[in-house]
Design a protein around this motif. Sequence first.
Motif, short mmCIF file in Angstrom:
data_model
loop_
_atom_site.label_atom_id
_atom_site.label_comp_id
_atom_site.label_asym_id
_atom_site.label_seq_id
_atom_site.Cartn_x
_atom_site.Cartn_y
_atom_site.Cartn_z
N UNK A 52 0.84 -1.22 0.00
CA UNK A 52 0.00 0.00 0.00
C UNK A 52 0.87 1.26 0.00
N UNK A 53 1.94 1.25 0.79
CA UNK A 53 2.82 2.42 0.86
C UNK A 53 3.49 2.69 -0.49
N UNK A 54 3.79 1.60 -1.22
CA UNK A 54 4.41 1.77 -2.54
C UNK A 54 3.40 2.32 -3.54
N UNK A 55 2.19 1.81 -3.54
CA UNK A 55 1.16 2.35 -4.44
C UNK A 55 0.86 3.81 -4.12
N UNK A 56 0.90 4.16 -2.83
CA UNK A 56 0.65 5.54 -2.40
C UNK A 56 1.89 6.42 -2.58
N UNK A 57 3.02 5.80 -2.88
CA UNK A 57 4.30 6.49 -3.10
C UNK A 57 4.73 7.31 -1.89
N UNK A 58 4.53 6.74 -0.71
CA UNK A 58 4.98 7.42 0.52
C UNK A 58 6.25 6.77 1.08
N UNK A 59 6.65 5.66 0.52
CA UNK A 59 7.84 4.93 0.98
C UNK A 59 9.00 5.26 0.05
N UNK A 60 10.12 5.72 0.62
CA UNK A 60 11.31 6.01 -0.19
C UNK A 60 12.57 5.37 0.39
N UNK A 61 12.41 4.57 1.44
CA UNK A 61 13.52 3.84 2.04
C UNK A 61 13.03 2.43 2.36
N UNK A 62 13.91 1.46 2.16
CA UNK A 62 13.61 0.09 2.55
C UNK A 62 14.85 -0.51 3.18
N UNK A 63 14.65 -1.38 4.13
CA UNK A 63 15.76 -2.09 4.77
C UNK A 63 15.69 -3.54 4.35
N UNK A 64 16.84 -4.07 3.92
CA UNK A 64 16.89 -5.44 3.42
C UNK A 64 18.03 -6.21 4.07
N UNK A 65 17.77 -7.48 4.26
CA UNK A 65 18.80 -8.40 4.73
C UNK A 65 19.48 -8.95 3.48
N UNK A 66 20.30 -8.12 2.86
CA UNK A 66 20.93 -8.48 1.60
C UNK A 66 20.88 -7.33 0.62
N UNK A 67 20.92 -7.66 -0.65
CA UNK A 67 20.92 -6.66 -1.73
C UNK A 67 22.15 -5.76 -1.65
N UNK A 68 23.27 -6.29 -1.15
CA UNK A 68 24.48 -5.50 -0.97
C UNK A 68 25.12 -5.10 -2.29
N UNK A 69 24.74 -5.72 -3.37
CA UNK A 69 25.31 -5.43 -4.70
C UNK A 69 24.74 -4.15 -5.30
N UNK A 70 23.65 -3.61 -4.74
CA UNK A 70 23.02 -2.42 -5.32
C UNK A 70 23.93 -1.19 -5.20
N UNK A 71 23.80 -0.32 -6.19
CA UNK A 71 24.55 0.93 -6.17
C UNK A 71 23.64 2.05 -6.71
N UNK A 72 23.94 3.30 -6.38
CA UNK A 72 23.13 4.41 -6.90
C UNK A 72 22.99 4.33 -8.41
N UNK A 73 21.77 4.56 -8.88
CA UNK A 73 21.49 4.51 -10.31
C UNK A 73 20.88 3.20 -10.77
N UNK A 123 21.34 -4.11 8.60
CA UNK A 123 20.52 -4.21 7.40
C UNK A 123 21.03 -3.23 6.36
N UNK A 124 20.74 -3.52 5.12
CA UNK A 124 21.08 -2.62 4.02
C UNK A 124 19.96 -1.59 3.92
N UNK A 125 20.26 -0.34 4.24
CA UNK A 125 19.30 0.76 4.12
C UNK A 125 19.38 1.27 2.70
N UNK A 126 18.31 1.10 1.94
CA UNK A 126 18.27 1.45 0.53
C UNK A 126 17.29 2.61 0.34
N UNK A 127 17.81 3.73 -0.10
CA UNK A 127 16.96 4.87 -0.43
C UNK A 127 16.72 4.84 -1.94
N UNK A 128 15.49 5.14 -2.35
CA UNK A 128 15.15 5.08 -3.77
C UNK A 128 14.20 6.21 -4.13
#
Length: 116
Positions: free
Chosen positions: A12-33, A104-109
């Motif tokens: 729901x938060x994603x559909x409402x576009x109110x979420x801009x940060x997620x915490x993941x146990x992983x996804x360490x390969x991600x980089x800006x862009x 956790x990996x704090x991912x801002x998007x």
Amino acid sequence: MPRNMSFMMTTAQMYDRIKTVTRRDGWWFLKPGDRLWAVEKAMGLKKGEKVKRICMIEVVSTRGEPLWQMPPEDCALEGFPEMHPVDFAIMLVEKYGCSTDKVFNRIEFKYLDGGI
């Protein structure tokens, strides 16, 4: 081809576009862009069930952070403005069976309109 990232707990938060940060146990390969498809559910699909895309997102930043160091403003960025960081940490501790020391990996998007 962009990967799928599940937002099953915060659809729901994603559909409402109110979420801009997620915490993941992983996804360490991600980089800006990096661009990802935000989806309702990516794993555990039943036979015949298909991935439902919510939108395309782009990674702004990532960093490792223990749950106990979560700043208060991140609750709103995670889509839970009514929560206190302690309550958010308890929610993740219960989901993942970890301690508040877990990093956790704090991912801002940001949201991308019109796909890729």
